[in-house]
Design a protein around this motif. Structure first.
Motif, short mmCIF file in Angstrom:
data_model
loop_
_atom_site.label_atom_id
_atom_site.label_comp_id
_atom_site.label_asym_id
_atom_site.label_seq_id
_atom_site.Cartn_x
_atom_site.Cartn_y
_atom_site.Cartn_z
N LEU A 128 0.61 -1.58 -0.18
CA LEU A 128 0.42 0.11 0.07
C LEU A 128 0.68 1.53 -0.04
CD1 LEU A 128 -3.36 0.74 -0.16
CD2 LEU A 128 -2.80 0.93 2.42
N HIS A 129 0.61 2.51 -1.15
CA HIS A 129 1.47 3.23 -1.29
C HIS A 129 0.74 4.90 -0.80
CE1 HIS A 129 4.48 0.81 -2.56
NE2 HIS A 129 3.64 0.56 -3.70
N VAL A 130 -0.41 4.80 -1.32
CA VAL A 130 -1.65 5.44 -1.28
C VAL A 130 -2.73 4.95 -0.38
CG1 VAL A 130 -3.45 7.28 -2.34
CG2 VAL A 130 -1.09 6.49 -3.18
N LEU A 131 -3.17 6.14 0.75
CA LEU A 131 -4.51 5.65 0.97
C LEU A 131 -5.10 7.02 1.63
CD1 LEU A 131 -6.07 4.10 3.34
CD2 LEU A 131 -4.53 4.39 5.36
N LYS A 132 -6.43 6.93 1.08
CA LYS A 132 -7.02 7.97 1.16
C LYS A 132 -8.05 8.23 2.07
CE LYS A 132 -6.11 9.91 -3.18
NZ LYS A 132 -6.19 10.51 -4.86
N MET A 133 -8.24 8.89 2.64
CA MET A 133 -9.54 8.83 4.52
C MET A 133 -10.20 10.22 4.26
SD MET A 133 -8.55 5.45 7.32
CE MET A 133 -10.07 5.93 6.78
N ALA A 134 -10.41 11.45 3.17
CA ALA A 134 -10.41 12.82 2.95
C ALA A 134 -11.94 12.39 3.32
CB ALA A 134 -9.95 13.46 2.10
N ASN A 135 -12.29 13.50 4.31
CA ASN A 135 -13.83 13.90 4.08
C ASN A 135 -14.74 12.93 4.73
OD1 ASN A 135 -13.59 16.52 2.99
ND2 ASN A 135 -13.88 15.42 1.05
N ASN A 136 -14.30 12.23 5.78
CA ASN A 136 -14.66 11.24 7.00
C ASN A 136 -15.81 12.10 7.47
OD1 ASN A 136 -14.95 8.18 6.30
ND2 ASN A 136 -12.99 9.15 5.57
N GLN A 137 -17.17 12.49 6.97
CA GLN A 137 -17.60 13.17 8.33
C GLN A 137 -19.37 12.95 7.96
OE1 GLN A 137 -16.02 17.25 7.79
NE2 GLN A 137 -17.87 17.33 6.00
N ARG A 138 -20.24 12.67 9.31
CA ARG A 138 -21.91 12.39 8.87
C ARG A 138 -22.67 13.35 8.53
NH1 ARG A 138 -23.39 7.21 9.90
NH2 ARG A 138 -21.52 6.60 11.36
N LYS A 139 -21.49 14.11 9.99
CA LYS A 139 -22.50 16.06 10.04
C LYS A 139 -21.50 16.93 10.37
CE LYS A 139 -25.09 14.96 14.22
NZ LYS A 139 -25.78 14.30 14.98
N LEU A 140 -21.53 18.17 10.44
CA LEU A 140 -20.68 18.94 11.02
C LEU A 140 -21.10 19.46 12.14
CD1 LEU A 140 -20.33 21.98 7.86
CD2 LEU A 140 -18.47 19.58 9.09
N ILE A 141 -20.37 19.78 12.73
CA ILE A 141 -20.60 20.17 14.18
C ILE A 141 -19.98 21.53 14.38
CG2 ILE A 141 -21.11 19.74 17.33
CD1 ILE A 141 -21.28 16.27 16.43
N TYR A 142 -20.68 22.38 14.46
CA TYR A 142 -19.51 23.81 14.75
C TYR A 142 -18.61 23.74 16.02
CZ TYR A 142 -20.74 24.45 9.97
OH TYR A 142 -20.94 24.34 8.52
N ASP A 143 -19.54 23.75 16.86
CA ASP A 143 -19.27 23.84 18.54
C ASP A 143 -19.33 22.56 19.24
OD1 ASP A 143 -18.66 24.42 20.79
OD2 ASP A 143 -19.99 26.43 21.11
N LEU A 144 -18.14 21.68 19.88
CA LEU A 144 -18.38 20.42 19.56
C LEU A 144 -18.07 21.03 21.99
CD1 LEU A 144 -15.56 18.31 18.74
CD2 LEU A 144 -17.72 17.49 18.20
N SER A 145 -17.99 21.88 22.25
CA SER A 145 -18.19 22.17 23.96
C SER A 145 -19.35 22.14 24.25
CB SER A 145 -17.33 23.32 24.19
OG SER A 145 -18.01 24.39 23.94
N ASN A 146 -20.39 22.01 23.34
CA ASN A 146 -21.82 22.52 24.08
C ASN A 146 -22.56 21.53 22.88
OD1 ASN A 146 -23.66 22.94 25.83
ND2 ASN A 146 -24.60 25.37 24.23
N ASN A 147 -22.62 20.22 22.44
CA ASN A 147 -23.25 19.85 21.88
C ASN A 147 -22.88 18.16 22.64
OD1 ASN A 147 -23.24 17.43 19.93
ND2 ASN A 147 -23.53 19.48 18.49
N ILE A 148 -24.27 16.86 22.86
CA ILE A 148 -24.48 15.90 23.17
C ILE A 148 -24.79 15.41 22.17
CG2 ILE A 148 -25.17 16.67 25.15
CD1 ILE A 148 -27.13 16.12 24.56
N SER A 149 -24.03 15.57 20.73
CA SER A 149 -23.96 14.47 19.53
C SER A 149 -22.79 13.24 20.01
CB SER A 149 -24.17 15.23 18.12
OG SER A 149 -25.28 16.01 17.79
N THR A 150 -23.09 12.27 19.37
CA THR A 150 -22.95 10.81 19.37
C THR A 150 -22.51 10.54 17.49
OG1 THR A 150 -24.25 9.57 20.06
CG2 THR A 150 -23.16 10.44 21.51
#
Length: 169
Positions: A128-150
């Motif tokens: 394996l010479h190339v591993l791409k894992m860009a944009n692995n996000q389910r949704k955007l959370i802008y403020d993790l300090s005040n969020n209970i999302s999992t």
């Protein structure tokens, strides 16, 4: 009319191609599957593409809602060199995925992984010479300090800000 002239996204093995042997003539060398809707891992039919060097699966519907595993069938293609499973809804790789030891290029971008799978090591994938894992996000959370999302994806464990520096990634 040649069969490859009528199938978009499919290339068959022909004499003169790099890596060609007589037993591969007319078999699938490359195939691309995109813009589909499934709530399951890769289909069982994929295991019959034993001559393939490169496969691409991309753009499943509602990927951000899915928690999919690759499934066992892709793991049977031990001669595969290039694999893209993008925007599929993956959160894990099947335990037999490490059988794909000849992989040189792996793109798992735009899925729902929260961390790089433990099995993706140089020992399991020596070519394996190339591993791409860009944009692995389910949704955007802008403020993790005040969020209970999992279950939000996005490599949070590896990129969590600790006040001084970012993690591994």
């Amino acid at each position: 009319m040649c069969i490859r002239d009528s199938w978009d996204g499919v290339i068959l093995w022909e004499k003169g191609m790099d890596g060609y042997v007589d037993s591969l003539e007319g078999r699938v060398k490359y195939a691309r599957f995109f813009m589909f809707s499934t709530k399951e891992g890769l289909p069982f039919e994929v295991q019959y593409l034993t001559g393939a060097q490169e496969l691409q699966f991309y753009s499943n519907v509602n990927t951000f809602q899915l928690n999919l595993d690759t499934g066992e069938y892709i793991c049977k293609l031990e001669h595969l060199k290039r694999l893209t499973i993008g925007a599929y809804g993956l959160t894990s790789l099947h335990e037999d995925f490490k059988n794909l030891r000849e992989l040189e290029y792996l793109d798992l971008g735009s899925n729902n992984f929260e961390a790089v799978p433990d099995m993706l090591t140089p020992e399991n994938f020596p070519n394996l010479h190339v591993l791409k894992m860009a944009n692995n996000q389910r949704k955007l959370i802008y403020d993790l300090s005040n969020n209970i999302s999992t279950d939000f994806g996005g490599f949070y464990d590896e990129t969590a800000y600790n006040g001084e520096q970012f993690g591994q990634f």
